[in-house]
Write a protein that holds these residues in place. Structure first.
Motif, PDB file in Angstrom:
ATOM      1  N   VAL A  59     -40.869  30.452-126.932  1.00  7.45           N
ATOM      2  CA  VAL A  59     -39.651  30.717-126.159  1.00  7.45           C
ATOM      3  C   VAL A  59     -39.127  29.425-125.534  1.00  7.45           C
ATOM      4  O   VAL A  59     -39.884  28.682-124.897  1.00  7.45           O
ATOM      5  CB  VAL A  59     -39.911  31.770-125.067  1.00  7.45           C
ATOM      6  CG1 VAL A  59     -38.642  32.017-124.248  1.00  7.45           C
ATOM      7  CG2 VAL A  59     -40.400  33.078-125.690  1.00  7.45           C
ATOM      8  N   GLU A  60     -37.836  29.191-125.722  1.00  5.02           N
ATOM      9  CA  GLU A  60     -37.141  28.079-125.090  1.00  5.02           C
ATOM     10  C   GLU A  60     -35.922  28.639-124.362  1.00  5.02           C
ATOM     11  O   GLU A  60     -35.492  29.764-124.626  1.00  5.02           O
ATOM     12  CB  GLU A  60     -36.669  27.056-126.133  1.00  5.02           C
ATOM     13  CG  GLU A  60     -37.708  26.614-127.136  1.00  5.02           C
ATOM     14  CD  GLU A  60     -37.083  25.796-128.267  1.00  5.02           C
ATOM     15  OE1 GLU A  60     -36.116  25.037-128.003  1.00  5.02           O
ATOM     16  OE2 GLU A  60     -37.547  25.934-129.418  1.00  5.02           O
ATOM     17  N   THR A  61     -35.368  27.852-123.471  1.00  9.82           N
ATOM     18  CA  THR A  61     -34.108  28.242-122.835  1.00  9.82           C
ATOM     19  C   THR A  61     -33.133  27.079-122.885  1.00  9.82           C
ATOM     20  O   THR A  61     -33.534  25.911-122.937  1.00  9.82           O
ATOM     21  CB  THR A  61     -34.311  28.663-121.363  1.00  9.82           C
ATOM     22  OG1 THR A  61     -34.931  27.598-120.650  1.00  9.82           O
ATOM     23  CG2 THR A  61     -35.157  29.914-121.265  1.00  9.82           C
ATOM     24  N   ARG A  62     -31.867  27.426-122.878  1.00  5.50           N
ATOM     25  CA  ARG A  62     -30.802  26.442-122.753  1.00  5.50           C
ATOM     26  C   ARG A  62     -29.951  26.873-121.565  1.00  5.50           C
ATOM     27  O   ARG A  62     -29.694  28.071-121.375  1.00  5.50           O
ATOM     28  CB  ARG A  62     -29.943  26.378-124.016  1.00  5.50           C
ATOM     29  CG  ARG A  62     -30.701  25.961-125.265  1.00  5.50           C
ATOM     30  CD  ARG A  62     -31.162  24.527-125.219  1.00  5.50           C
ATOM     31  NE  ARG A  62     -31.804  24.137-126.474  1.00  5.50           N
ATOM     32  CZ  ARG A  62     -33.090  24.297-126.746  1.00  5.50           C
ATOM     33  NH1 ARG A  62     -33.886  24.843-125.823  1.00  5.50           N
ATOM     34  NH2 ARG A  62     -33.594  23.927-127.904  1.00  5.50           N
ATOM     35  N   HIS A  63     -29.515  25.911-120.780  1.00  2.76           N
ATOM     36  CA  HIS A  63     -28.805  26.236-119.549  1.00  2.76           C
ATOM     37  C   HIS A  63     -27.323  25.869-119.684  1.00  2.76           C
ATOM     38  O   HIS A  63     -26.981  24.692-119.812  1.00  2.76           O
ATOM     39  CB  HIS A  63     -29.464  25.537-118.369  1.00  2.76           C
ATOM     40  CG  HIS A  63     -30.863  26.010-118.147  1.00  2.76           C
ATOM     41  ND1 HIS A  63     -31.156  27.171-117.462  1.00  2.76           N
ATOM     42  CD2 HIS A  63     -32.061  25.527-118.572  1.00  2.76           C
ATOM     43  CE1 HIS A  63     -32.466  27.375-117.455  1.00  2.76           C
ATOM     44  NE2 HIS A  63     -33.035  26.387-118.116  1.00  2.76           N
ATOM     45  N   PRO A  64     -26.446  26.884-119.667  1.00  2.00           N
ATOM     46  CA  PRO A  64     -25.003  26.642-119.868  1.00  2.00           C
ATOM     47  C   PRO A  64     -24.336  25.875-118.736  1.00  2.00           C
ATOM     48  O   PRO A  64     -23.199  25.439-118.879  1.00  2.00           O
ATOM     49  CB  PRO A  64     -24.423  28.062-119.981  1.00  2.00           C
ATOM     50  CG  PRO A  64     -25.600  28.958-120.226  1.00  2.00           C
ATOM     51  CD  PRO A  64     -26.763  28.315-119.565  1.00  2.00           C
ATOM     52  N   GLY A  65     -24.990  25.773-117.587  1.00  6.96           N
ATOM     53  CA  GLY A  65     -24.391  25.044-116.462  1.00  6.96           C
ATOM     54  C   GLY A  65     -23.963  25.978-115.346  1.00  6.96           C
ATOM     55  O   GLY A  65     -24.655  26.941-115.022  1.00  6.96           O
ATOM     56  N   THR A  66     -22.804  25.698-114.776  1.00  6.40           N
ATOM     57  CA  THR A  66     -22.312  26.476-113.641  1.00  6.40           C
ATOM     58  C   THR A  66     -20.912  26.990-113.918  1.00  6.40           C
ATOM     59  O   THR A  66     -20.245  26.566-114.872  1.00  6.40           O
ATOM     60  CB  THR A  66     -22.298  25.636-112.348  1.00  6.40           C
ATOM     61  OG1 THR A  66     -21.430  24.506-112.556  1.00  6.40           O
ATOM     62  CG2 THR A  66     -23.697  25.150-111.996  1.00  6.40           C
ATOM     63  N   GLN A  67     -20.453  27.892-113.055  1.00  5.58           N
ATOM     64  CA  GLN A  67     -19.093  28.403-113.149  1.00  5.58           C
ATOM     65  C   GLN A  67     -18.467  28.437-111.762  1.00  5.58           C
ATOM     66  O   GLN A  67     -19.162  28.638-110.755  1.00  5.58           O
ATOM     67  CB  GLN A  67     -19.069  29.802-113.771  1.00  5.58           C
ATOM     68  CG  GLN A  67     -19.703  30.859-112.892  1.00  5.58           C
ATOM     69  CD  GLN A  67     -19.613  32.258-113.460  1.00  5.58           C
ATOM     70  OE1 GLN A  67     -20.532  33.031-113.324  1.00  5.58           O
ATOM     71  NE2 GLN A  67     -18.512  32.596-114.091  1.00  5.58           N
ATOM     72  N   GLU A 183     -26.643  23.362-131.188  1.00  7.44           N
ATOM     73  CA  GLU A 183     -27.919  23.687-131.825  1.00  7.44           C
ATOM     74  C   GLU A 183     -27.787  24.037-133.305  1.00  7.44           C
ATOM     75  O   GLU A 183     -28.780  24.384-133.951  1.00  7.44           O
ATOM     76  CB  GLU A 183     -28.586  24.857-131.090  1.00  7.44           C
ATOM     77  CG  GLU A 183     -28.959  24.571-129.645  1.00  7.44           C
ATOM     78  CD  GLU A 183     -30.080  23.545-129.530  1.00  7.44           C
ATOM     79  OE1 GLU A 183     -30.820  23.347-130.519  1.00  7.44           O
ATOM     80  OE2 GLU A 183     -30.202  22.945-128.447  1.00  7.44           O
ATOM     81  N   ALA A 184     -26.575  23.960-133.846  1.00  9.48           N
ATOM     82  CA  ALA A 184     -26.356  24.375-135.239  1.00  9.48           C
ATOM     83  C   ALA A 184     -27.267  23.631-136.208  1.00  9.48           C
ATOM     84  O   ALA A 184     -27.782  24.226-137.173  1.00  9.48           O
ATOM     85  CB  ALA A 184     -24.891  24.178-135.621  1.00  9.48           C
ATOM     86  N   GLN A 185     -27.476  22.348-135.972  1.00 10.01           N
ATOM     87  CA  GLN A 185     -28.333  21.549-136.850  1.00 10.01           C
ATOM     88  C   GLN A 185     -29.698  21.286-136.222  1.00 10.01           C
ATOM     89  O   GLN A 185     -30.445  20.417-136.690  1.00 10.01           O
ATOM     90  CB  GLN A 185     -27.632  20.235-137.190  1.00 10.01           C
ATOM     91  CG  GLN A 185     -26.326  20.395-137.955  1.00 10.01           C
ATOM     92  CD  GLN A 185     -26.503  21.200-139.227  1.00 10.01           C
ATOM     93  OE1 GLN A 185     -27.464  20.983-139.986  1.00 10.01           O
ATOM     94  NE2 GLN A 185     -25.604  22.136-139.479  1.00 10.01           N
ATOM     95  N   ASN A 186     -30.011  22.008-135.182  1.00 11.55           N
ATOM     96  CA  ASN A 186     -31.301  21.871-134.514  1.00 11.55           C
ATOM     97  C   ASN A 186     -32.038  23.206-134.534  1.00 11.55           C
ATOM     98  O   ASN A 186     -32.624  23.575-135.538  1.00 11.55           O
ATOM     99  CB  ASN A 186     -31.096  21.353-133.086  1.00 11.55           C
ATOM    100  CG  ASN A 186     -30.484  19.966-133.072  1.00 11.55           C
ATOM    101  OD1 ASN A 186     -31.091  19.026-133.568  1.00 11.55           O
ATOM    102  ND2 ASN A 186     -29.296  19.821-132.487  1.00 11.55           N
ATOM    103  N   TYR A 187     -31.943  23.949-133.455  1.00 11.80           N
ATOM    104  CA  TYR A 187     -32.670  25.217-133.387  1.00 11.80           C
ATOM    105  C   TYR A 187     -32.238  26.185-134.495  1.00 11.80           C
ATOM    106  O   TYR A 187     -33.061  26.922-135.047  1.00 11.80           O
ATOM    107  CB  TYR A 187     -32.460  25.862-132.018  1.00 11.80           C
ATOM    108  CG  TYR A 187     -33.145  27.193-131.863  1.00 11.80           C
ATOM    109  CD1 TYR A 187     -34.512  27.270-131.621  1.00 11.80           C
ATOM    110  CD2 TYR A 187     -32.434  28.383-131.990  1.00 11.80           C
ATOM    111  CE1 TYR A 187     -35.158  28.499-131.502  1.00 11.80           C
ATOM    112  CE2 TYR A 187     -33.067  29.607-131.871  1.00 11.80           C
ATOM    113  CZ  TYR A 187     -34.420  29.656-131.633  1.00 11.80           C
ATOM    114  OH  TYR A 187     -35.058  30.865-131.527  1.00 11.80           O
ATOM    115  N   PHE A 188     -30.957  26.201-134.834  1.00 10.93           N
ATOM    116  CA  PHE A 188     -30.448  27.178-135.803  1.00 10.93           C
ATOM    117  C   PHE A 188     -30.426  26.665-137.244  1.00 10.93           C
ATOM    118  O   PHE A 188     -29.945  27.366-138.137  1.00 10.93           O
ATOM    119  CB  PHE A 188     -29.021  27.606-135.420  1.00 10.93           C
ATOM    120  CG  PHE A 188     -28.902  28.275-134.084  1.00 10.93           C
ATOM    121  CD1 PHE A 188     -29.687  29.359-133.758  1.00 10.93           C
ATOM    122  CD2 PHE A 188     -28.000  27.808-133.140  1.00 10.93           C
ATOM    123  CE1 PHE A 188     -29.574  29.985-132.521  1.00 10.93           C
ATOM    124  CE2 PHE A 188     -27.872  28.423-131.901  1.00 10.93           C
ATOM    125  CZ  PHE A 188     -28.666  29.513-131.589  1.00 10.93           C
TER     126      PHE A 188
END
Length: 478
Positions: A59-67, A183-188
């Motif tokens: 399991v990994e997470t990616r953080h979209p930031g803030t709003q 992540e298209a050419q990384n995780y995906f």
């Protein structure tokens, strides 16, 4: 007994366990559209991470930031995007599963007959009632059920499985699109196909596969004149009233039969082919289904084929409201100084959002000029999501169709939908892979509404369907 049959049997044995887990998930009020529940959204994401890790997922997470919450200056942290992997065998295909763990707001006083965040098991009517049961916690847990059943049987999954789970779908999926492209050419990068279970059967008795969605462009049409609201007794009949201008312009956008009146709006709509027309035969849908959903007999079209074509593959324009006008109970003789009419156009292939906006603005300007009004008129595009279309002949769809037959014993309906799921197109364009919409729930589940439910049989058979789909993908010829 085949591996698939063993899996089906294990799912049946686990029924009560699966329902208990759904109850745990429903109990977390992960409402992304309410800042006071942002930590609940995060908590729901943590719950899913724990379940996936327990089953051996990486399991990994990616953080979209803030709003900036609604432009108020209140800064909120966006919930994480969860990326989880089960299996990395290069000899196997890799299926990417998308889902969302946030839900719509729900209050008992909205009209729910039960507490929205307490799962109610209604055995008499085969229902699991609770916010998020069908949209989208049930389907996400269906995938986790698949993984768990295989682990209990000491069986490897027939494919590698990747998860992409977000917590902001009900609030615009902020930040997710960038992550997908990054992540298209990384995780995906090793993904073979994408599967999304975030939609519903066409009716209530037959599964379907969905291969198209309409897009949505949303506009604010604003009329302004006086510096402040005016008294109609003093100024009525002496000034151009913004609300009168607005109502007139809104009436020029669409007629009472649903025809959009903006010139050129239909020019790029793809004509229907005979192959497409054939998909409308023998669908599990009747006009009575429409009447039941609407609660009245107010259909524009007199047959199923025309009704579904105007829901799926033709554009529509809808009026949604007027901001700035008096709307409370009682009487108020005010002339509003500024009013904004809100409308949207549902788009279809091969309509172009930029061209649509140009046509809208030119037409509104032309109609406004005819009024000779001294008010100010502006049109603003506030949201633009594109349409999506996939090929139902792709091996990914063939695999899903075979899986439906494995579980339900029927061929699925091939459908499109009138709503929009913008992230579907993002996955297709960023990954250059086929995207499948494989629904678990039924058309009457009431997602976003009161008393949202998922039929228990759909939850259990839906879990079987997701597993059978993975076996069919493993055997598919590319």
């Amino acid at each position: 007994m085949t591996q698939l049959q063993k899996f089906f049997s294990q799912v049946d044995q686990n029924e009560q366990h699966y329902i208990s887990r759904l109850a745990e998930a429903v109990a977390i009020p992960s409402i992304s559209g309410d800042p006071s529940h942002r930590q609940d959204v995060v908590r729901m994401g943590e719950y899913l991470q724990q379940e996936l890790k327990r089953l051996g997922a990486s399991v990994e997470t990616r953080h979209p930031g803030t709003q900036d919450w609604n432009g108020t200056g209140r800064i909120l942290t966006l919930p994480p995007v969860i990326l989880a992997t089960i299996g990395n065998d290069p000899a196997k295909k890799t299926v990417l599963v998308y889902g969302h763990y946030d839900v719509q707001p729900a209050l008992k006083e909205d009209g729910w007959t039960t507490d929205p965040f307490t799962l109610v098991v209604d055995d008499a009517q085969d229902r699991l009632i609770g916010r998020g049961s069908t949209d989208d916690k049930g389907p996400i847990l269906g995938w986790i059920n698949v993984v768990e059943a295989h682990k209990q049987l000491n069986l490897d999954l027939p494919v590698n499985l990747k998860f992409c789970l977000e917590g902001m779908e009900e609030s615009g999926s902020e930040g997710l699109e960038k992550i997908i492209y990054d992540e298209a050419q990384n995780y995906f990068k090793d993904v073979s196909a994408v599967c999304i279970s975030d939609n519903y059967w066409l009716g209530t008795d037959k599964p379907c596969l969905t291969y198209g969605l309409r897009g949505c462009v949303y506009y604010h049409l604003t009329l302004s004149g006086p510096a402040a609201d005016l008294h109609s007794g003093v100024f009525g009949g002496t000034v151009h009233e913004p609300l009168i201008d607005l109502v007139h312009l809104l009436s020029k956008l669409v007629d009472s039969n649903g025809k959009i009146l903006i010139p050129g709006i239909y020019d790029k709509v793809l004509p229907i082919t005979e192959k497409e027309r054939a998909t409308y035969q023998d669908l599990s849908f009747s006009l009575q289904d429409l009447h039941n959903s609407v609660g009245n007999v107010i259909n524009l079209h007199s047959d199923v084929e025309s009704t579904l074509q105007h829901r799926w593959r033709y554009p529509s324009l809808s009026l949604h409201g007027i901001e700035g006008a008096f709307y409370n109970p009682g009487d108020k003789t005010v002339l509003p100084a500024k009013v904004t009419g809100k409308f949207s156009i549902r788009t279809v292939p091969d309509m172009n959002n930029e061209e649509i906006t140009r046509l809208v603005k030119e037409y509104v300007a032309s109609e406004f000029k005819k009024l000779g009004s001294k008010n100010t008129c502006t049109v603003e595009l506030t949201h633009g999501g594109d349409h999506w279309l996939a090929s139902p002949d792709h091996w990914n769809y063939v695999a899903a169709s075979n899986a439906v037959e494995d579980v339900f014993g029927v061929k699925p309906d091939l459908t499109r939908e009138g709503c929009s799921i913008p992230i579907t197109l993002t996955f297709q364009e960023a990954l250059q892979k086929n995207v499948l919409l494989l629904p678990m729930g039924r058309s009457d589940d009431g997602a976003h509404s009161i008393n949202e439910k998922l039929n228990k049989s759909n939850f259990i058979k839906g879990t079987k369907l997701l597993g059978a789909y993975l076996y069919q993908v493993a055997n598919a010829r590319i």
